[in-house]
Design an enzyme around this catalytic site. Structure first.
Site, mmCIF file in Angstrom:
data_model
loop_
_atom_site.group_PDB
_atom_site.id
_atom_site.type_symbol
_atom_site.label_atom_id
_atom_site.label_comp_id
_atom_site.label_asym_id
_atom_site.label_seq_id
_atom_site.Cartn_x
_atom_site.Cartn_y
_atom_site.Cartn_z
ATOM 1 N N ASP A 124 0.860 -1.180 0.000
ATOM 2 C CA ASP A 124 0.000 0.000 0.000
ATOM 3 C C ASP A 124 0.895 1.227 0.000
ATOM 4 O OD1 ASP A 124 -2.429 -1.374 0.033
ATOM 5 O OD2 ASP A 124 -2.536 -1.403 2.216
ATOM 6 N N ASP A 146 -7.049 -1.411 -4.640
ATOM 7 C CA ASP A 146 -8.112 -1.024 -3.706
ATOM 8 C C ASP A 146 -9.033 0.006 -4.347
ATOM 9 O OD1 ASP A 146 -6.866 -2.618 -1.744
ATOM 10 O OD2 ASP A 146 -5.720 -0.920 -0.966
#
EC number: 3.4.23.36
Length: 170
Positions: A124, A146
């Protein structure tokens, strides 16, 4: 090339492009940004590129559970769900619904690739200031996969609840 073949080819190119962009961005973050460090920030720290790993799911939920349970809940179950979502997308006639399902599928595949090939967790790196909304100083760090899932879900829900129902009621 027949109409059905062209449709499948377009779906293939769309999905592969999204997954490629997601994986390329994660590769670049892993290669050039030290784990835990901020690469750069914009607009008085509103947006940052930061390298973190997520061993859980949404907002790191489940990062504490045993590894064998993670295999079931974070890899096996999502794979079955993604196969179902992809089969729905192939059958779907409506372009907006198909695109939303393919976004969800592509994002899911992007993160499953990380779960399978990055034992330290999903990469991330997109980090936004949230100004105390919902009690959060910063929104949980996320990646492009995401984003695909969230955009796909929003698109699907907006279409289903507002546009499709409006058309059916007229």
């Amino acid at each position: 090339m027949g109409a059905k073949s062209k449709q499948y080819f377009n779906i293939f190119v769309f999905v592969i492009s999204l997954i490629f962009f997601d994986q390329l961005s994660k590769y670049l973050v892993v290669k050039y940004v030290k784990l835990g460090s901020i690469y750069f920030s914009f607009f008085d720290n509103f947006f940052r590129i930061i390298h973190v790993r997520n061993t859980g799911i949404l907002f790191s939920m489940g990062s504490d559970i045993h590894y064998s349970l993670k295999k079931i809940f974070f890899i096996a179950m999502p794979i079955f769900i993604l196969i179902f979502v992809f089969s729905l997308a192939l059958k779907e006639k409506n372009c907006i619904t198909r695109i939303s399902l393919l976004l969800i599928f592509s994002g899911g595949v992007g993160n499953i690739i990380d779960r399978l090939f990055r034992p330290s967790g999903v990469v991330d790196f997109l980090d936004f200031k949230f100004y105390g909304i919902f009690g959060l100083d910063r929104w949980p760090t996320f990646n492009f996969a995401d984003s695909y899932v969230v955009i796909g879900m929003i698109l699907f829900l907006v279409y289903d609840f507002f546009i499709k129902r409006k058309v059916l009621n007229t």
